[in-house]
Write an enzyme that holds these catalytic residues in place. Structure first.
Site, PDB file in Angstrom:
ATOM      1  N   HIS A  57      41.219  46.805  30.928  1.00  0.00           N
ATOM      2  CA  HIS A  57      42.037  45.768  31.554  1.00  0.00           C
ATOM      3  C   HIS A  57      43.428  45.912  30.935  1.00  0.00           C
ATOM      4  CE1 HIS A  57      38.238  44.189  32.874  1.00  0.00           C
ATOM      5  NE2 HIS A  57      37.866  43.833  31.669  1.00  0.00           N
ATOM      6  N   TYR A 120      42.240  43.460  37.862  1.00  0.00           N
ATOM      7  CA  TYR A 120      42.051  42.180  38.551  1.00  0.00           C
ATOM      8  C   TYR A 120      43.214  41.208  38.432  1.00  0.00           C
ATOM      9  CZ  TYR A 120      40.140  40.371  34.024  1.00  0.00           C
ATOM     10  OH  TYR A 120      39.932  40.011  32.720  1.00  0.00           O
ATOM     11  N   HIS A 268      29.012  46.906  29.726  1.00  0.00           N
ATOM     12  CA  HIS A 268      28.436  46.177  28.597  1.00  0.00           C
ATOM     13  C   HIS A 268      26.908  46.264  28.628  1.00  0.00           C
ATOM     14  CE1 HIS A 268      32.425  44.852  27.726  1.00  0.00           C
ATOM     15  NE2 HIS A 268      32.498  44.080  28.802  1.00  0.00           N
ATOM     16  N   ASP A 319      38.306  48.420  27.148  1.00  0.00           N
ATOM     17  CA  ASP A 319      38.172  47.057  27.645  1.00  0.00           C
ATOM     18  C   ASP A 319      39.406  46.198  27.380  1.00  0.00           C
ATOM     19  OD1 ASP A 319      37.205  44.693  28.657  1.00  0.00           O
ATOM     20  OD2 ASP A 319      35.433  44.601  27.417  1.00  0.00           O
TER      21      ASP A 319
END
Length: 450
Positions: A57, A120, A268, A319
């Site tokens: 991200h 996102y 995950h 991540d």
């Protein structure tokens, strides 16, 4: 023609000595073993295939180190998420591009060649769509081009706050789509990726919390044969909520209700039963592990030994981007297993090198999860890493990869992506200009936050 001669190289068949690799464009043209260097060759003590970072991200790189103050009560993933939402609501397109370029530069300097951007942050700060629905995706693509990293773009479908189609929270307003708006985003994203050398497009239903079963079914065709990534079973609270909603655990529900196969990457998958480990491994899905983030957030420990015993595959990602380190991700994964099982060299074949096995697994799993060829082989992309071993010239070459993962003294020297050299002497070729933009963006963001 570029040629690299390495004393040791990691090939699909394993470690080999006196290896010469040539490439004239984006693809490897020759791989020779047991040969001498030629005049003009770049000389390296160790040559590795660059590894894909399968989960990122990018915008969260801006908050690295800024969420480490304990609140008035116990801190956990959910309290961290509130801070992440607050920070994400302040970031404009220019900030997002500058932060992503810095991150991708750091990934290259760490030995990653490709990133799976689980993207996102879609809308403006009010939650309204931009006039260009792919505005923020374009910024991700621009950042990847500036840094020179390979990109697998995974636009996220996010519609709900919790299981059962709960209305989204205000802090999620920049993420939210309905099915029609997401289809329009994917159409624009497909055009962006088609123009990107080596670009790959997939989809990312955010999680079973954020997507209803009907929505999950509806968006799967938008992957167009590309990768499908989803967060699952990261937190025990998520497992409990899924049980309350459906009577099944998240991985169990997903495997029973979705066509999970080798195109899928379950991010995950931390909290699984033995039966879930077995079923996930047999599905062919890749486990997308982010050990440094999972440790930072207090998520738990992935059941790696049970999963690998069943033939499961994994790759690694960064991540939340709290720290960018290929060796660090692999080391944290191994150390967590050692702590959980009170053993040593947990993720290794009997009698084999732990560092070698970790790198081979991460290479294969990352490449498969991001839909990209991998490894030092003819007709594969010239995605290569040379190591700087000048500080450990006494080290037996058989110990190189263990030392790289578990000790200090071996650094990244050069990195090529698609045949273009992006890192030289451990430093990105455009580091100064990328870092200057990032520093200004951070000053702006922190000033706005105050």
């Amino acid at each position: 023609m570029t040629a690299i001669h390495a004393e040791t190289a990691l090939l699909p068949s394993g470690l080999a000595h006196d290896v010469r690799v040539t490439f004239a464009s984006a693809m490897i043209e020759t791989v020779e073993v047991g040969v001498a260097a030629q005049a003009g060759d770049e000389i390296a003590p160790c040559l590795l295939p660059a590894i894909a970072n399968l989960h990122s991200h990018a915008f969260q790189r801006a908050m690295a180190g800024l969420a480490e103050t304990r609140g008035p009560a116990d801190d956990n993933f959910w309290s961290w998420r509130k801070e992440m939402y607050r920070f994400g609501l302040t970031m404009g397109p220019e900030h997002a591009e500058a932060v992503a370029a810095q991150l991708y530069m750091e990934m290259l300097e760490a030995g990653f060649c490709r990133v799976g951007e689980f993207h996102y942050l879609h809308h403006d700060t009010t939650g309204a769509p931009y006039a260009n629905p792919a505005e923020m995706a374009e910024r991700i693509v621009a950042a990847s081009c500036e840094a020179g990293i390979g990109l697998t773009l995974l636009p996220v479908f996010y519609a709900h706050a919790d299981f059962g189609g709960a209305p989204p929270l205000d802090g999620q307003r920049r993420f939210i789509h309905d099915l029609d708006a997401y289809a329009r985003l994917m159409e624009r994203a497909a055009a962006l990726v088609a123009a990107l050398p080596g670009g790959v497009l997939g989809i990312a239903p955010h999680s079973l919390r954020a997507v209803t079963p009907d929505e999950l079914t509806a968006i799967l065709p938008l992957a167009r044969g590309g990768p499908i990534h989803i967060h699952v079973s990261e937190q025990t609270a998520e497992v409990d909520a899924c049980l309350a909603w459906s009577g099944a655990r998240p991985v169990e529900w997903l495997l029973d209700h979705a066509p999970v196969d080798e195109r899928w990457c379950l991010i995950h998958a931390t909290h699984m039963t033995e039966a879930e480990c077995t079923a996930m491994a047999k599905s062919g899905a890749t486990a997308g592990l982010c050990p440094l983030t999972e440790a930072n957030l207090g998520d738990g420990i992935f059941p790696a030994l049970a999963f690998l015993e069943e033939g499961g595959r994994f790759g690694v990602g960064s991540d939340s981007n709290i720290q960018i380190s290929l060796a660090g991700e692999l080391r944290q994964l191994e150390y967590a297993q050692r702590l959980a099982h009170r053993s040593r060299n947990a993720i290794a074949r009997p009698g084999g090198s732990t560092g070698l096995h970790l790198l081979e697994e991460a290479l294969a799993g990352g490449g498969r999860a991001l839909g990209a060829p991998h490894g030092i082989a003819v007709a594969h992309p010239a995605d290569l890493v040379t190591l700087d071993m000048s500080a450990v010239d006494w080290l037996p070459r058989a110990k190189t990869l263990d030392h790289f993962v578990f000790a200090e003294g071996i650094g990244i020297d050069g990195v090529w992506v698609g045949g273009a050299k992006r890192v030289a002497d451990g430093r990105h070729v455009h580091r100064d200009q990328i870092a200057a933009r990032f520093q200004q963006a951070m000053r702006d963001l922190l000033a706005n936050g105050d």
